[in-house]
Design a protein around this motif. Structure first.
Motif, PDB file in Angstrom:
ATOM      1  N   LEU A   1       0.819  -1.208   0.000  1.00 52.16           N
ATOM      2  CA  LEU A   1       0.000   0.000   0.000  1.00 52.16           C
ATOM      3  C   LEU A   1       0.854   1.259   0.000  1.00 52.16           C
ATOM      4  O   LEU A   1       0.485   2.267  -0.599  1.00 52.16           O
ATOM      5  CB  LEU A   1      -0.926  -0.001   1.224  1.00 52.16           C
ATOM      6  N   SER A   2       1.995   1.203   0.668  1.00 52.99           N
ATOM      7  CA  SER A   2       2.864   2.368   0.765  1.00 52.99           C
ATOM      8  C   SER A   2       3.750   2.534  -0.469  1.00 52.99           C
ATOM      9  O   SER A   2       4.460   3.534  -0.588  1.00 52.99           O
ATOM     10  CB  SER A   2       3.752   2.271   2.014  1.00 52.99           C
ATOM     11  N   GLY A   3       3.736   1.557  -1.370  1.00 55.59           N
ATOM     12  CA  GLY A   3       4.563   1.639  -2.560  1.00 55.59           C
ATOM     13  C   GLY A   3       5.992   1.216  -2.348  1.00 55.59           C
ATOM     14  O   GLY A   3       6.835   1.393  -3.227  1.00 55.59           O
ATOM     15  N   GLU A   4       6.293   0.623  -1.189  1.00 56.77           N
ATOM     16  CA  GLU A   4       7.674   0.218  -0.903  1.00 56.77           C
ATOM     17  C   GLU A   4       8.089  -1.007  -1.703  1.00 56.77           C
ATOM     18  O   GLU A   4       9.275  -1.220  -1.949  1.00 56.77           O
ATOM     19  CB  GLU A   4       7.842  -0.065   0.594  1.00 56.77           C
ATOM     20  N   VAL A   5       7.119  -1.845  -2.076  1.00 60.31           N
ATOM     21  CA  VAL A   5       7.440  -3.092  -2.767  1.00 60.31           C
ATOM     22  C   VAL A   5       6.571  -3.250  -4.003  1.00 60.31           C
ATOM     23  O   VAL A   5       5.475  -2.685  -4.094  1.00 60.31           O
ATOM     24  CB  VAL A   5       7.251  -4.314  -1.832  1.00 60.31           C
ATOM     25  N   LEU A   6       7.070  -4.021  -4.969  1.00 62.29           N
ATOM     26  CA  LEU A   6       6.320  -4.323  -6.183  1.00 62.29           C
ATOM     27  C   LEU A   6       5.218  -5.343  -5.902  1.00 62.29           C
ATOM     28  O   LEU A   6       4.130  -5.294  -6.484  1.00 62.29           O
ATOM     29  CB  LEU A   6       7.272  -4.869  -7.249  1.00 62.29           C
ATOM     30  N   GLY A   7       5.507  -6.292  -4.997  1.00 57.06           N
ATOM     31  CA  GLY A   7       4.547  -7.327  -4.653  1.00 57.06           C
ATOM     32  C   GLY A   7       4.829  -7.845  -3.252  1.00 57.06           C
ATOM     33  O   GLY A   7       5.892  -7.567  -2.685  1.00 57.06           O
ATOM     34  N   CYS A   8       3.890  -8.596  -2.704  1.00 52.01           N
ATOM     35  CA  CYS A   8       4.093  -9.115  -1.348  1.00 52.01           C
ATOM     36  C   CYS A   8       3.392 -10.451  -1.166  1.00 52.01           C
ATOM     37  O   CYS A   8       2.391 -10.752  -1.823  1.00 52.01           O
ATOM     38  CB  CYS A   8       3.589  -8.118  -0.301  1.00 52.01           C
ATOM     39  N   VAL A   9       3.941 -11.270  -0.276  1.00 52.69           N
ATOM     40  CA  VAL A   9       3.313 -12.510   0.172  1.00 52.69           C
ATOM     41  C   VAL A   9       2.511 -12.181   1.425  1.00 52.69           C
ATOM     42  O   VAL A   9       3.052 -11.627   2.389  1.00 52.69           O
ATOM     43  CB  VAL A   9       4.363 -13.590   0.485  1.00 52.69           C
ATOM     44  N   SER A  10       1.225 -12.483   1.421  1.00 58.10           N
ATOM     45  CA  SER A  10       0.342 -12.091   2.514  1.00 58.10           C
ATOM     46  C   SER A  10      -0.633 -13.216   2.836  1.00 58.10           C
ATOM     47  O   SER A  10      -0.910 -14.072   1.999  1.00 58.10           O
ATOM     48  CB  SER A  10      -0.430 -10.826   2.118  1.00 58.10           C
ATOM     49  N   SER A  11      -1.164 -13.176   4.059  1.00 53.82           N
ATOM     50  CA  SER A  11      -2.201 -14.139   4.429  1.00 53.82           C
ATOM     51  C   SER A  11      -3.595 -13.624   4.087  1.00 53.82           C
ATOM     52  O   SER A  11      -4.576 -14.331   4.261  1.00 53.82           O
ATOM     53  CB  SER A  11      -2.123 -14.446   5.930  1.00 53.82           C
ATOM     54  N   SER A  12      -3.671 -12.392   3.586  1.00 55.03           N
ATOM     55  CA  SER A  12      -4.959 -11.804   3.225  1.00 55.03           C
ATOM     56  C   SER A  12      -5.263 -12.059   1.755  1.00 55.03           C
ATOM     57  O   SER A  12      -4.397 -11.927   0.897  1.00 55.03           O
ATOM     58  CB  SER A  12      -4.946 -10.296   3.493  1.00 55.03           C
TER      59      SER A  12
ATOM     60  N   GLY B   1      -5.753  -1.623  -7.381  1.00 55.16           N
ATOM     61  CA  GLY B   1      -4.715  -1.493  -8.390  1.00 55.16           C
ATOM     62  C   GLY B   1      -3.752  -2.662  -8.439  1.00 55.16           C
ATOM     63  O   GLY B   1      -2.742  -2.606  -9.137  1.00 55.16           O
ATOM     64  N   CYS B   2      -4.066  -3.728  -7.707  1.00 58.49           N
ATOM     65  CA  CYS B   2      -3.182  -4.896  -7.657  1.00 58.49           C
ATOM     66  C   CYS B   2      -3.945  -6.166  -8.018  1.00 58.49           C
ATOM     67  O   CYS B   2      -5.175  -6.208  -7.942  1.00 58.49           O
ATOM     68  CB  CYS B   2      -2.577  -5.056  -6.261  1.00 58.49           C
ATOM     69  N   ASN B   3      -3.208  -7.194  -8.390  1.00 58.86           N
ATOM     70  CA  ASN B   3      -3.767  -8.522  -8.624  1.00 58.86           C
ATOM     71  C   ASN B   3      -3.405  -9.441  -7.473  1.00 58.86           C
ATOM     72  O   ASN B   3      -2.364  -9.274  -6.833  1.00 58.86           O
ATOM     73  CB  ASN B   3      -3.236  -9.106  -9.934  1.00 58.86           C
ATOM     74  N   CYS B   4      -4.254 -10.418  -7.208  1.00 57.51           N
ATOM     75  CA  CYS B   4      -4.047 -11.346  -6.097  1.00 57.51           C
ATOM     76  C   CYS B   4      -4.093 -12.783  -6.614  1.00 57.51           C
ATOM     77  O   CYS B   4      -5.005 -13.151  -7.368  1.00 57.51           O
ATOM     78  CB  CYS B   4      -5.126 -11.131  -5.032  1.00 57.51           C
ATOM     79  N   TYR B   5      -3.096 -13.594  -6.215  1.00 53.87           N
ATOM     80  CA  TYR B   5      -3.001 -14.991  -6.655  1.00 53.87           C
ATOM     81  C   TYR B   5      -2.797 -15.886  -5.435  1.00 53.87           C
ATOM     82  O   TYR B   5      -2.024 -15.559  -4.532  1.00 53.87           O
ATOM     83  CB  TYR B   5      -1.822 -15.180  -7.612  1.00 53.87           C
TER      84      TYR B   5
ATOM     85  N   PRO C   1      -3.369 -19.776   4.888  1.00 51.15           N
ATOM     86  CA  PRO C   1      -3.344 -19.547   3.437  1.00 51.15           C
ATOM     87  C   PRO C   1      -2.427 -18.372   3.101  1.00 51.15           C
ATOM     88  O   PRO C   1      -2.370 -17.382   3.835  1.00 51.15           O
ATOM     89  CB  PRO C   1      -4.805 -19.226   3.107  1.00 51.15           C
ATOM     90  N   LEU C   2      -1.711 -18.493   2.000  1.00 47.45           N
ATOM     91  CA  LEU C   2      -0.820 -17.434   1.553  1.00 47.45           C
ATOM     92  C   LEU C   2      -1.214 -16.983   0.144  1.00 47.45           C
ATOM     93  O   LEU C   2      -1.630 -17.800  -0.683  1.00 47.45           O
ATOM     94  CB  LEU C   2       0.637 -17.910   1.551  1.00 47.45           C
ATOM     95  N   PHE C   3      -1.066 -15.680  -0.091  1.00 49.31           N
ATOM     96  CA  PHE C   3      -1.441 -15.098  -1.373  1.00 49.31           C
ATOM     97  C   PHE C   3      -0.338 -14.156  -1.855  1.00 49.31           C
ATOM     98  O   PHE C   3       0.360 -13.531  -1.055  1.00 49.31           O
ATOM     99  CB  PHE C   3      -2.764 -14.335  -1.251  1.00 49.31           C
ATOM    100  N   TRP C   4      -0.203 -14.077  -3.165  1.00 49.81           N
ATOM    101  CA  TRP C   4       0.761 -13.177  -3.790  1.00 49.81           C
ATOM    102  C   TRP C   4       0.003 -11.986  -4.363  1.00 49.81           C
ATOM    103  O   TRP C   4      -0.883 -12.137  -5.189  1.00 49.81           O
ATOM    104  CB  TRP C   4       1.530 -13.905  -4.890  1.00 49.81           C
ATOM    105  N   HIS C   5       0.341 -10.792  -3.884  1.00 54.30           N
ATOM    106  CA  HIS C   5      -0.261  -9.556  -4.365  1.00 54.30           C
ATOM    107  C   HIS C   5       0.799  -8.774  -5.137  1.00 54.30           C
ATOM    108  O   HIS C   5       1.932  -8.620  -4.664  1.00 54.30           O
ATOM    109  CB  HIS C   5      -0.761  -8.705  -3.198  1.00 54.30           C
TER     110      HIS C   5
END
Length: 294
Positions: free
Chosen positions: A135-146, A152-156, A265-269
């Motif tokens: 959300l802060s723009g620090e990373v291109l993508g993240c691994v999250s449990s949400s 503006g992002c895709n979730c896998y 569960p883990l998701f790639w955003h």
């Protein structure tokens, strides 16, 4: 039209954690860096930077920085397409939880780092909080449990990470623990958490024993030391399956209460930028995660 140099000055102050270092990196005076940021703030009519030590972005600053990082990524993508750099490395920032970093992420990234000439910038946080880095723009993508997509992002889906509650045999003997351990006894046993944001132990206690109150807690923010601390017999803790099974097979650790695991569960955003690197990164992570996250 926003001057790209103003955005670069703002980003550099945040990345370098100060005006002095940002000025040296940009080859400017500290005053010039400050002036560029003030001009950007006047143009947008918003305060973007808190002049603290180190400087921090305001809410509006985070929004501006997110769009700048996306623009910077697409600019690199275009330049790489038309002018492939000779030996020049580009930086890729990713947010990830510590357990994924310790078990599968580096193996997944290895071929991509080599083929794309990447410098990897890993930002570690709890799997429930890596969203904030995106959300802060620090990373291109993240691994999250949400699984809630960021605007503006895709979730896998990456799959589900299994965690086992483990103790050392010496810990079991010393505390006289049996398979039918009660909630009353468990409330007196010290557990180990990764950091203050780590909620796995609390989730385990509430799910299997109905315990919602505090228990004696050690805290060690290191994956390697976390496992070692439990093996030394000081506490019980939640270990991801790729680390848990070898430790059980070696006889170093045993389950606190057999059959009581947690499924996370883990998701790639990732930003929806339609770039070639984004596509390759997503394909690599979703494919490789399947070997460890089921």
């Amino acid at each position: 039209m926003i001057d790209i140099r103003q955005l670069q000055a703002l980003a550099c102050v945040i990345d370098e954690k100060g005006f002095d270092k940002a000025a040296r990196k940009l080859g400017l005076t500290q005053s010039a860096v400050s002036q560029r940021i003030k001009q950007l703030e006047r143009q947008l009519g918003k305060v973007l930077l808190i002049r603290s030590t180190p400087p921090n972005l305001t809410h509006d600053g985070h929004i501006v920085m997110k769009y700048f990082r996306q623009m910077e990524h697409l600019q690199h993508e275009m330049l790489n397409h038309y002018q492939p750099p000779a030996g020049q490395l580009r930086t890729l920032a990713i947010g990830v939880n510590a357990d994924s970093l310790a078990t599968w992420l580096l193996d997944a990234l290895d071929p991509l780092i080599k083929s794309e000439q990447l410098l990897i910038d890993i930002r570690v946080d709890d799997q429930d909080r890596t969203h904030d880095l995106l959300l802060s723009g620090e990373v291109l993508g993240c691994v999250s449990s949400s699984n809630s997509p960021v605007n503006g992002c895709n979730c896998y889906s990456l799959g589900t990470m299994t965690y086992l509650c483990l103790i050392a045999p010496e810990f079991k003997q010393r505390h006289q623990i049996y398979d039918d351990i009660s909630a009353t006894q468990l409330q007196t046993l010290p557990c180990l958490e990764f950091n203050q944001e780590d909620g796995l132990e609390k989730r385990y206690l509430e799910h299997y024993f109905g315990i919602t109150g505090p228990v004696p807690t050690h805290r060690i923010p290191s994956v390697e030391s976390y496992l070692d601390f439990i093996c030394r017999g000081h506490a019980w803790g939640m270990i991801p399956a790729p680390q848990a099974y070898p430790a059980i097979a070696n006889g170093d650790l045993i389950e606190l209460k057999p059959g009581t695991d947690l499924q996370v569960p883990l998701f790639w955003h990732i930003w929806d930028l339609k770039s070639e690197l984004s596509r390759k990164l997503t394909e690599t992570l979703t494919r490789y995660a399947g070997h460890f996250v089921h």
